[in-house]
Design an enzyme around this catalytic site. Structure first.
Site, PDB file in Angstrom:
ATOM      1  N   GLY A 245     -13.135  11.683  20.830  1.00 30.86           N
ATOM      2  CA  GLY A 245     -13.905  11.369  19.623  1.00 30.86           C
ATOM      3  C   GLY A 245     -15.370  11.718  19.902  1.00 30.86           C
ATOM      4  CG  PHE A 246     -18.317  11.200  16.852  1.00 30.80           C
ATOM      5  CD1 PHE A 246     -18.937  12.375  16.466  1.00 30.80           C
ATOM      6  CD2 PHE A 246     -17.516  10.544  15.934  1.00 30.80           C
ATOM      7  CE1 PHE A 246     -18.766  12.885  15.189  1.00 30.80           C
ATOM      8  CE2 PHE A 246     -17.342  11.043  14.656  1.00 30.80           C
ATOM      9  CZ  PHE A 246     -17.965  12.212  14.276  1.00 30.80           C
ATOM     10  N   GLY A 247     -17.826   9.944  21.227  1.00 34.62           N
ATOM     11  CA  GLY A 247     -18.326   9.549  22.540  1.00 34.62           C
ATOM     12  C   GLY A 247     -17.774  10.424  23.644  1.00 34.62           C
TER      13      GLY A 247
ATOM     14  CD  GLU B 183     -19.245   7.354   2.600  1.00 42.10           C
ATOM     15  OE1 GLU B 183     -20.418   7.690   2.816  1.00 42.10           O
ATOM     16  OE2 GLU B 183     -18.339   7.512   3.424  1.00 42.10           O
TER      17      GLU B 183
ATOM     18  CG  ASP C 212     -16.517   2.958  16.992  1.00 40.45           C
ATOM     19  OD1 ASP C 212     -17.756   3.071  17.000  1.00 40.45           O
ATOM     20  OD2 ASP C 212     -15.794   3.289  16.035  1.00 40.45           O
TER      21      ASP C 212
HETATM   22  C1  FAD Z   1     -13.221   6.421   7.659  1.00 36.94           C
HETATM   23  C2  FAD Z   1     -14.418   6.338   8.571  1.00 36.94           C
HETATM   24  C3  FAD Z   1     -15.662   6.741   8.105  1.00 36.94           C
HETATM   25  C4  FAD Z   1     -16.765   6.676   8.931  1.00 36.94           C
HETATM   26  N1  FAD Z   1     -17.976   7.095   8.451  1.00 36.94           N
HETATM   27  C5  FAD Z   1     -19.032   7.124   9.268  1.00 36.94           C
HETATM   28  C6  FAD Z   1     -20.282   7.632   8.826  1.00 36.94           C
HETATM   29  O1  FAD Z   1     -20.425   8.044   7.664  1.00 36.94           O
HETATM   30  N2  FAD Z   1     -21.310   7.677   9.713  1.00 36.94           N
HETATM   31  C7  FAD Z   1     -21.171   7.240  10.996  1.00 36.94           C
HETATM   32  O2  FAD Z   1     -22.123   7.325  11.769  1.00 36.94           O
HETATM   33  N3  FAD Z   1     -20.019   6.714  11.441  1.00 36.94           N
HETATM   34  C8  FAD Z   1     -18.949   6.658  10.614  1.00 36.94           C
HETATM   35  N4  FAD Z   1     -17.758   6.147  11.058  1.00 36.94           N
HETATM   36  C9  FAD Z   1     -17.694   5.560  12.408  1.00 36.94           C
HETATM   37  C10 FAD Z   1     -17.562   6.633  13.460  1.00 36.94           C
HETATM   38  O3  FAD Z   1     -16.585   7.576  13.092  1.00 36.94           O
HETATM   39  C11 FAD Z   1     -17.221   5.972  14.780  1.00 36.94           C
HETATM   40  O4  FAD Z   1     -18.252   5.073  15.095  1.00 36.94           O
HETATM   41  C12 FAD Z   1     -17.081   6.994  15.888  1.00 36.94           C
HETATM   42  O5  FAD Z   1     -15.996   7.842  15.610  1.00 36.94           O
HETATM   43  C13 FAD Z   1     -16.870   6.310  17.238  1.00 36.94           C
HETATM   44  O6  FAD Z   1     -16.677   7.291  18.207  1.00 36.94           O
HETATM   45  P1  FAD Z   1     -15.761   6.995  19.477  1.00 36.94           P
HETATM   46  O7  FAD Z   1     -15.854   8.205  20.345  1.00 36.94           O
HETATM   47  O8  FAD Z   1     -16.090   5.689  20.049  1.00 36.94           O
HETATM   48  O9  FAD Z   1     -14.295   6.854  18.880  1.00 36.94           O
HETATM   49  P2  FAD Z   1     -13.434   7.850  18.016  1.00 36.94           P
HETATM   50  O10 FAD Z   1     -14.293   8.906  17.392  1.00 36.94           O
HETATM   51  O11 FAD Z   1     -12.621   7.007  17.130  1.00 36.94           O
HETATM   52  O12 FAD Z   1     -12.503   8.573  19.075  1.00 36.94           O
HETATM   53  C14 FAD Z   1     -11.537   7.886  19.818  1.00 36.94           C
HETATM   54  C15 FAD Z   1     -10.545   8.911  20.332  1.00 36.94           C
HETATM   55  O13 FAD Z   1      -9.693   8.272  21.274  1.00 36.94           O
HETATM   56  C16 FAD Z   1      -8.366   8.692  21.062  1.00 36.94           C
HETATM   57  N5  FAD Z   1      -7.482   7.617  21.545  1.00 36.94           N
HETATM   58  C17 FAD Z   1      -7.473   6.319  21.178  1.00 36.94           C
HETATM   59  N6  FAD Z   1      -6.547   5.636  21.872  1.00 36.94           N
HETATM   60  C18 FAD Z   1      -5.948   6.521  22.697  1.00 36.94           C
HETATM   61  C19 FAD Z   1      -4.908   6.432  23.660  1.00 36.94           C
HETATM   62  N7  FAD Z   1      -4.289   5.273  23.934  1.00 36.94           N
HETATM   63  N8  FAD Z   1      -4.530   7.547  24.316  1.00 36.94           N
HETATM   64  C20 FAD Z   1      -5.142   8.736  24.060  1.00 36.94           C
HETATM   65  N9  FAD Z   1      -6.140   8.882  23.165  1.00 36.94           N
HETATM   66  C21 FAD Z   1      -6.540   7.785  22.491  1.00 36.94           C
HETATM   67  C22 FAD Z   1      -8.278   8.908  19.566  1.00 36.94           C
HETATM   68  O14 FAD Z   1      -7.234   9.815  19.249  1.00 36.94           O
HETATM   69  C23 FAD Z   1      -9.662   9.479  19.243  1.00 36.94           C
HETATM   70  O15 FAD Z   1      -9.677  10.882  19.287  1.00 36.94           O
HETATM   71  C24 FAD Z   1     -16.631   6.195  10.250  1.00 36.94           C
HETATM   72  C25 FAD Z   1     -15.373   5.787  10.714  1.00 36.94           C
HETATM   73  C26 FAD Z   1     -14.273   5.862   9.891  1.00 36.94           C
HETATM   74  C27 FAD Z   1     -12.919   5.445  10.402  1.00 36.94           C
END
Ligand code: FAD
Length: 462
Positions: free
Chosen positions: A16-18, A173, A302
């Site tokens: 994901g983003f992180g 949205e 997150d």
């Molecule tokens: C519908 C929606 C709209 C949003 N709109 C906005 C916005 O407008 N602006 C904004 O700033 N933020 C927005 N967000 C929030 C933002 O998307 C999150 O804060 C961000 O994606 C967090 O990044 P991350 O890397 O922590 O997790 P994520 O981007 O969720 O990535 C997590 C990754 O881990 C993988 N994963 C999880 N569990 C496992 C596992 N057990 N095994 C293998 N892979 C796994 C998933 O497949 C995913 O690819 C939105 C979120 C959603 C759901």
């Protein structure tokens, strides 16, 4: 002659983003990076609601992880579901696969929370993955198709009622995009119903929508939604979700489509770290985002509970996840070459953005407030800017321009199957086809049961 030390093995969980930013920050470091995700794509979640409401196609907002990193020679991509962590042995378990590490970055994000009512999930799906978006799109579009053919006026009203639970940015949205879909995208296409008669209800338990935005912007959003035809109910708690609608205390709203945008809980992988977590299941990390007691394990995005310099919680959004990922990537790159680590993580908040509909958005940016057309243009440019690759930017800009000029939605496809426990009445022939399928299956010889390997128990966090 002394042998050179083997490169540091870094495993990143989640693309994901992180996770993506952490991997990118390690591009030039003498390390071996393994990036693990259960999906083969990175998803731009902020535009997921547009896939759910038929404005964009999944391929416009998701990109294969392999293709993103094709030029990063020190990184390999593993598509697998992470099923356990062995912190003592420094090993990630992904099904049958063991992935040893010297440093681990956990970036598996969060998912929707039903506050202990997971039984609501089949009737009130949340929006997190591409599959969720296409499922919601199918429910929405099928509701119009079913309303067109039903002879029952009450059922027609139920079919044309759409409920969004949760008045945060995603709920706002979604509700705005749903009402636009109904009122503007399908005029003259139906003969027996008027899609513009559809009712969209946004339900928020708190006193106002967009609670993380300045109050006046929440009010602007509410007025805009109401002008567009959305019924906004604040201070209203959903007490039950059933296949026929939602219950809010004494009040019942008969609805065919319910979308859950109300709560968030951290991915279960956080629990396997065996350290302190907050109420949303997020892992409390140190100032360098390391997990207490494990200087080689980091949680970002997150999944992590982090506070900023003023002691305020860092929000769960894309910029925060990217900043954390980049920080840990740089820290590990420094560690790999024996350099001093960077100073503690400091979050920079750029602002909050939410679009409401055509020519309407609210933006709060370093003390500056934008609304209406200016806010909407700013929102559009900011989102296109952060998409990956020139193609996506061009395609999404074109799709938006096209729907702006023509009011049309380019991705109105009904795909996939009705999941068990959904809220829809079947289309004509569906029941007969299902019954026929059962009869045919009864006549076919039963397939021999397959021998499955016994599941291996992994001591989570052990
Ligand atoms: C519908 C929606 C709209 C949003 N709109 C906005 C916005 O407008 N602006 C904004 O700033 N933020 C927005 N967000 C929030 C933002 O998307 C999150 O804060 C961000 O994606 C967090 O990044 P991350 O890397 O922590 O997790 P994520 O981007 O969720 O990535 C997590 C990754 O881990 C993988 N994963 C999880 N569990 C496992 C596992 N057990 N095994 C293998 N892979 C796994 C998933 O497949 C995913 O690819 C939105 C979120 C959603 C759901």
């Amino acid at each position: 002659m002394t042998e050179a030390a083997p490169p540091l093995r870094i495993v990143i969980l989640g693309a994901g983003f992180g996770g993506l930013e952490a991997a990118r920050a390690l591009a030039h470091a003498p390390v071996e990076v393994t990036l693990v995700d259960r999906h083969n794509h990175h998803l731009f979640q902020p535009l997921l609601y547009q896939v759910a409401t038929a404005a964009l196609s999944p391929g416009d907002i998701a990109w294969p992880v392999r293709s993103i990193f094709r030029r990063q020679r020190n990184l390999r991509v593993v598509m697998a579901e992470v099923t356990g962590l062995d912190l003592a042995a420094r090993c990630v378990r992904a099904g049958e696969l063991d992935l040893p590490y010297d440093a681990l970055v956990v970036a598996t994000g969060a998912t929707h929370s039903y506050f202990g009512r997971d039984d609501w999930a089949p009737v009130a799906p949340g929006l997190k993955a591409i599959e969720d978006a296409t499922d919601i799109r199918r429910r929405l579009l099928l509701a119009f198709e079913r309303a067109e053919i039903t002879a029952d006026a009450e059922e027609r009203r139920r079919l044309l009622t759409f409920v969004v639970v949760g008045g945060g940015p995603t709920g706002v949205e979604l509700a705005g995009a749903m009402v636009e879909l109904a009122r503007h995208a399908m005029p003259r296409e139906f003969r027996r119903i008027d899609p513009a008669q559809a009712r969209v209800v946004l339900i928020e338990a708190g006193p106002r929508i967009l609670p993380t935005f300045p109050e006046e912007l929440g009010e602007v959003a509410r007025r805009s939604l109401e002008r567009m035809g959305v019924q906004v109910l604040t201070g209203t708690r959903v007490t039950d979700c059933t296949p026929t609608g939602v219950q809010c205390g004494e009040e019942r709203i008969a609805a065919s489509t319910i979308v859950w945008a109300a709560g968030v809980v951290a991915s279960p992988v956080g629990g396997w770290l065996g350290t302190e977590r907050d109420r949303a299941g997020r892992v409390r990390v140190g100032p360098d985002l390391a997990v207490p007691g494990h200087a080689e394990v980091f949680a970002v995005g997150d999944l992590a509970a982090v506070t900023d310099a003023k002691g305020r919680p860092v929000p769960g959004n894309a910029p925060a996840a990217k900043q954390m990922g980049r920080y840990v990537g740089r820290l590990l790159a420094a560690r790999a070459v024996g350099q001093a680590p960077p100073p503690p993580f400091a979050y920079r908040h750029h602002g909050d953005l939410a679009t409401i509909g055509r020519r309407s958005a609210v933006v709060s940016l370093d003390g500056m407030r934008l609304t209406g057309l200016i806010g909407w243009l700013f929102w559009g440019v900011a989102h296109v800017w952060y998409l990956i690759g020139f193609r996506s930017r061009v395609v999404v800009s074109f799709e938006w321009l096209w729907s702006y000029l023509t009011f049309q939605r380019g991705a109105r496809l009904i795909t996939g199957r009705e999941p068990a426990g959904g809220n829809a009445t079947p289309m004509p022939g569906e029941r007969q086809a299902a019954a026929l399928g059962t009869r045919v299956a009864e006549r076919l010889p039963a397939a021999a049961p397959r021998e499955l390997p016994a599941p291996r128990r992994v001591a989570a966090g052990g």
